[in-house]
Write a protein that holds these residues in place. Sequence first.
Motif: not given
Length: 510
Positions: A228-231, A246-248, A269-270, A272-282
Amino acid sequence: MFVIVLVMVSTTFAQDRWPEHRGPQHNYHLASETTYPTRWSGTTNNNIRWRSPLPETGHSGIAVWGDRLFLTCFRKLTADDNGPKGTWVSETRGYCLDANSGKILWSCDLPGRRPNQVNGTFTDSTTPTPVTNGTHVWFVNAGGFMACHTLDGQRVWGKEFEVRTKHSAKQFQPFLHDGRLYYAMMRDAVDPKRRPQTASDYDKNSKTGWPWMYARCFDALTGKPTGIMPEGISVHSKGALGSLAGETVLLHAKGGSHNPPEKPYGIRLSRLNEAHKLVWERQGLSFEGTDFIDEKHAYCFDRNDFFVLDLATGETVKRIRIRGTGSLIAFDENAGRYRKPTDAPELKSPHLLTHRTNIGVGKYHFFMGGQPGILGRIDIETEQVSYLQVPVQVIVENGKKKFSWSEFKSGDATGSGFTVEGDRRRLGHGFGHISAATPIVVNNHIYFSTVLGTVYVVDATAELFDENALVAVNDLGMPGETWTLSPFTAAGGHLYQRTSREIICIGEER
């Protein structure tokens, strides 16, 4: 310089596959050595390979793999489906058709849990386009059911999911990534992180009373929840897929009309890896579902402006004013020709663009305007905003085609002959406060379509956005008898489209 690098897929791939709503490259683009049709008429049957009636109405796009087509319709509608607010139904059916004839090969029940308005102005239970990988196909009913089948129709798994209200997943389309099926929904009722529901049923305007929506994923072959994407995500966010280092990645938004409960409003922007890590937010920007990604940038609309964001950081690269600016080339009906460009502030509309209609091609970004018969283009390099008036409907009389620039006939006759009741906005011209099908780009031609079945083919590479950039204005059928909110699909040198009553294969036999 802002460019989209269109990676040429293999000839076989480009010819035979449109595996999900976003197409083979996940960005609504197809680059192919194959020539695709740009001119046709559903009324005169010109350049139509075949057409086949559908059992019932529906919104979904068409997924294609080789000689198989997949789409979703409602189950057969009856008078019992009509209520005080119109026609509301939850149950749908998934279909597999022969791409060479339109013949139905098999179908499956997708029962659903919560009714949605049939032929809804923005979406209904049939809106999600099926997803296929050549061995399996996945159907999603926005009323609360998803299922996996083999290509010969055997069900692998099916599962219900809870639906929040009619604005549950208004724009988001399912997709596959790394063996997982993604879709937007609430957390499960037993999830301790789920927010409680205090809003009354179907109260779409409650600011805090609904559980949040999230982009969730499931094991594609078992249906087991895997992430689940926690955001969180708004019902208005269609989600744009791209690649970063190189990552989706998925661009997803919170906010929009009807006070979505997910906070804070903005865009994220997140990975799509196992952690669904957040890249940035505005935060703080009123982005809804009008977003797009290329290799270096994310593109979004606010209430008044168009933003170019750095894909890696989310920082603003350019902010281009849209409202109250630009030039317009209008058509003079009395003279029978286009006028010279004039200032565009005379375009008065509360909506900058029609929902879901924006797409990027090279240094340009295109959209259907918020006013009837207006297409828009933004030159990202020069920041010039250009508008072109187009006819709202095609009329064929005595075998001759002519255009109507303001008057139109509407109707959403269904495949079964059932008459849908409810929100009459669906019977408008197709611009403004309504969704339209997301446009697709095939070999640098953009295909825009409206609910009236009017299709605009635009040369995305034209130096000037004038009448010469308008390659063709086509129709999907007779005025008053044609209605669609479905996107085009391109595969095998043919275009596929469906209306509320039939599916159409456009292009000559190959």
